[in-house]
Design an enzyme around this catalytic site. Sequence first.
Site, mmCIF file in Angstrom:
data_model
loop_
_atom_site.group_PDB
_atom_site.id
_atom_site.type_symbol
_atom_site.label_atom_id
_atom_site.label_comp_id
_atom_site.label_asym_id
_atom_site.label_seq_id
_atom_site.Cartn_x
_atom_site.Cartn_y
_atom_site.Cartn_z
ATOM 1 N N ASP A 1 -39.186 -21.395 -8.907
ATOM 2 C CA ASP A 1 -39.069 -20.286 -9.859
ATOM 3 C C ASP A 1 -40.114 -20.395 -10.957
ATOM 4 O O ASP A 1 -40.228 -19.505 -11.800
ATOM 5 C CB ASP A 1 -37.675 -20.284 -10.505
ATOM 6 C CG ASP A 1 -36.671 -19.537 -9.640
ATOM 7 O OD1 ASP A 1 -37.094 -18.940 -8.634
ATOM 8 O OD2 ASP A 1 -35.479 -19.557 -9.968
ATOM 9 N N ASP B 1 -31.696 -15.792 -0.835
ATOM 10 C CA ASP B 1 -31.524 -16.757 -1.931
ATOM 11 C C ASP B 1 -30.250 -17.585 -1.743
ATOM 12 O O ASP B 1 -29.369 -17.240 -0.944
ATOM 13 C CB ASP B 1 -31.464 -15.963 -3.252
ATOM 14 C CG ASP B 1 -31.998 -16.753 -4.441
ATOM 15 O OD1 ASP B 1 -32.109 -17.980 -4.345
ATOM 16 O OD2 ASP B 1 -32.297 -16.113 -5.473
HETATM 17 C C1 DGJ Z 1 -33.383 -17.321 -8.009
HETATM 18 C C2 DGJ Z 1 -34.703 -17.031 -7.368
HETATM 19 O O1 DGJ Z 1 -35.416 -18.197 -7.151
HETATM 20 C C3 DGJ Z 1 -35.458 -16.047 -8.236
HETATM 21 O O2 DGJ Z 1 -36.733 -15.838 -7.731
HETATM 22 C C4 DGJ Z 1 -34.671 -14.781 -8.305
HETATM 23 O O3 DGJ Z 1 -34.611 -14.187 -7.037
HETATM 24 C C5 DGJ Z 1 -33.289 -15.056 -8.847
HETATM 25 N N1 DGJ Z 1 -32.632 -16.115 -8.126
HETATM 26 C C6 DGJ Z 1 -32.431 -13.827 -8.779
HETATM 27 O O4 DGJ Z 1 -31.157 -14.067 -9.152
#
Ligand code: DGJ
Length: 713
Positions: free
Chosen positions: A512, A446
């Site tokens: 997300d 991430d």
């Molecule tokens: C952002 C990501 O896109 C999510 O899927 C998740 O992993 C969160 N960060 C976790 O902090």
Amino acid sequence: MDTDVLHLRASGVSVLLDLSDGRLPRIAHWGADLGSLSDEAAAALVSTGRGGFAFGGLDSAHAVSVLPEHSYGWLGTPGLEGSRAGRDHSTRFVVTDVARTPDGVEVTADDADAALRVRVDIELLASGLLRARATLTSLGGEPYEVSALAPMLPVPPVAAELLDFTGRWLRERTPQRTPFTVGTRLRESRAGKPGHDSAFLVAAGTPAFGFARGEVWMAHVAWSGNVRTLAERGRAGDSLIGGGELLLPGEVRLAAGESYASPWVYGAYGATGLDEASARVHRWLRARPEHPHRPRPVTVNTWEAVYFDHDHARLLALADAAAAVGAERFVLDDGWFRHRRADNAGLGDWHVDEGVYPDGLGFLADHVRGLGLEFGLWVEPEMINPDSDLARAHPEWIAQAGHGRLPLEERHQQVLDLTHADAYASIEERLHALVAELRPAYLKWDHNRVLLEAGSSATGRPIVREQTLAFYRLIDGLREAFPGLEIESCSGGGARIDLEVLGRTDRVWASDCNDPLERQSIQRWTQLLVPPEMIGAHVGPPAAHTTGRTASLGFRFATALFGHLGLEWDVTADDAVAARDEIAAWVALHKTLRPVLHGGTVVTTDLADDAYAVHGVVAEDLSEAVYSIAALRLPLTAEAGPVRLGGLDADASYEVGVLVPDAGGEAPGRALPAWWGRTVTLTGRALAVRGVQVPALPPEDAVLLRARRVGDR
Ligand code: DGJ
């Protein structure tokens, strides 16, 4: 090589290169195949493509190479921008060597006065995908500061309309259309990554080009840091698309003998629209040995199931429930490491939190593996929370603007300065130790903030370029040390998706947003570059966490089914338990369709009413296809009209039927057409040119159809 013209051909694409007069290569044609050409015919074509000199303009004909130079009359953005404190700001390269490479040509040229050398690589890959890159070397003198090195690809005047993208968190890759007028359309990413609002690519095409309509040329800059994407129409009429890395002041200063290579600029041509252009990208990616060829494991991800509430017993139960619905990979998302009880602390402290996991994480990982699932782990290695042991011990490892000023925080975090050798070594050690100890099959990598004012704490200089290279090095090192380890490029959703990162990772997290309504659009456009098997697509609970919108299980699965499928849902919760058989049936259906969905050609139907979205995947051998017909909003008319389903063998017969998972029971829809509920046999041609009537779908619903070839043509 002693020819002045080189004709490259692959998969229905021709690229005709003019290498005459000692100038950098000019692309005399990039587009539909010209057929086999004699040297004379190729030379004639090149010469008839050259301009004369225009009244009221320069006294000689201008020529625009893949690295356009003002010294040859180009008045737009130069391909190379830079200087030695103002000197040598304009170049006139003279070719010294032309060498044939397996897929194209490597041209070396010097500007002796400016003490610069450039090498231009142009390749036409087997799928018909064109790519170009430039490498600049300073041959002596004062350091040469590079401001831009951006290969550009020409498109013909018929390409009068542009498509590129923008977006935001939860709504990545939102299309934007503009006329391709005289002037420069410049899209910049300055976030240290392409960003949620990334241009992604620029497509120039005939007016109203679509997925299966019009002629189109796409360009994409394969770089995961700061990027410039340009579409430029010059006053003499030349139209160019391309771009390069967006370099910050002082990032590239070449001492004598030093070189800088631009990112590859990829060019995908479609004689029949965007689908054809994107298939060239997909085919090229799939032909790489490192492409994830084994079936994409159905994933259960813990993020929206538990967020930071990591309770060992609860996670074990979640893994059990994941196995029960047929999942094949269990990913422990954010929240497993020290001090990470919320999103405001802990980044940098990459040790398993002993408070939450007193016996370590090995037990959970082994439990997951014992169930027959792969274990996956979330990391965000390039970031640091000021509230972390790491930041307290090493405040000098935080990227900063200089003068003691820290950048504004985003999600309470700062950027770990990977150009600091000790910081890099420390995170590298942690990552290798964690993978060695916990043996995850997969890392979700991430990157949750923008690189604002990202400078070195030692010098204050911008670090975005070096940081991007360090990110690549970290991934490359891990993959070398742990063969088979899969990595996902995630960036607060889909903010770091480009063809360079795709060369190092196995999938991207598109967004997300798991709301299928938004996802229909996000996935549709993301797959312009990224093949479906590399696009993470998860089914969430009935009410999407990010939008609050409620959607049926069928719509959620019909949307996610096409990508690398996952569940981001507490499958131990009542709503999931009640639907467990149905969930398992959808997962099973996905597994049976996976070979087609993840190896076939993406087809998208152009529709007059964008309340509907129709797309599908056709097996490479044309033996079968799966289509999705979705109603996104209330359509203008009650029915979509016969919906064309393309991509099949025109002369073969196909049995077409509604696809529902075994336990799914009924086909969706209200007023069913007479043929609905059984199968009909139609030719590929009939399906493509007339299509089939589908039920009047309520908004936010989708049906799936499957076509299977029956008998010979
Ligand atoms: C952002 C990501 O896109 C999510 O899927 C998740 O992993 C969160 N960060 C976790 O902090």
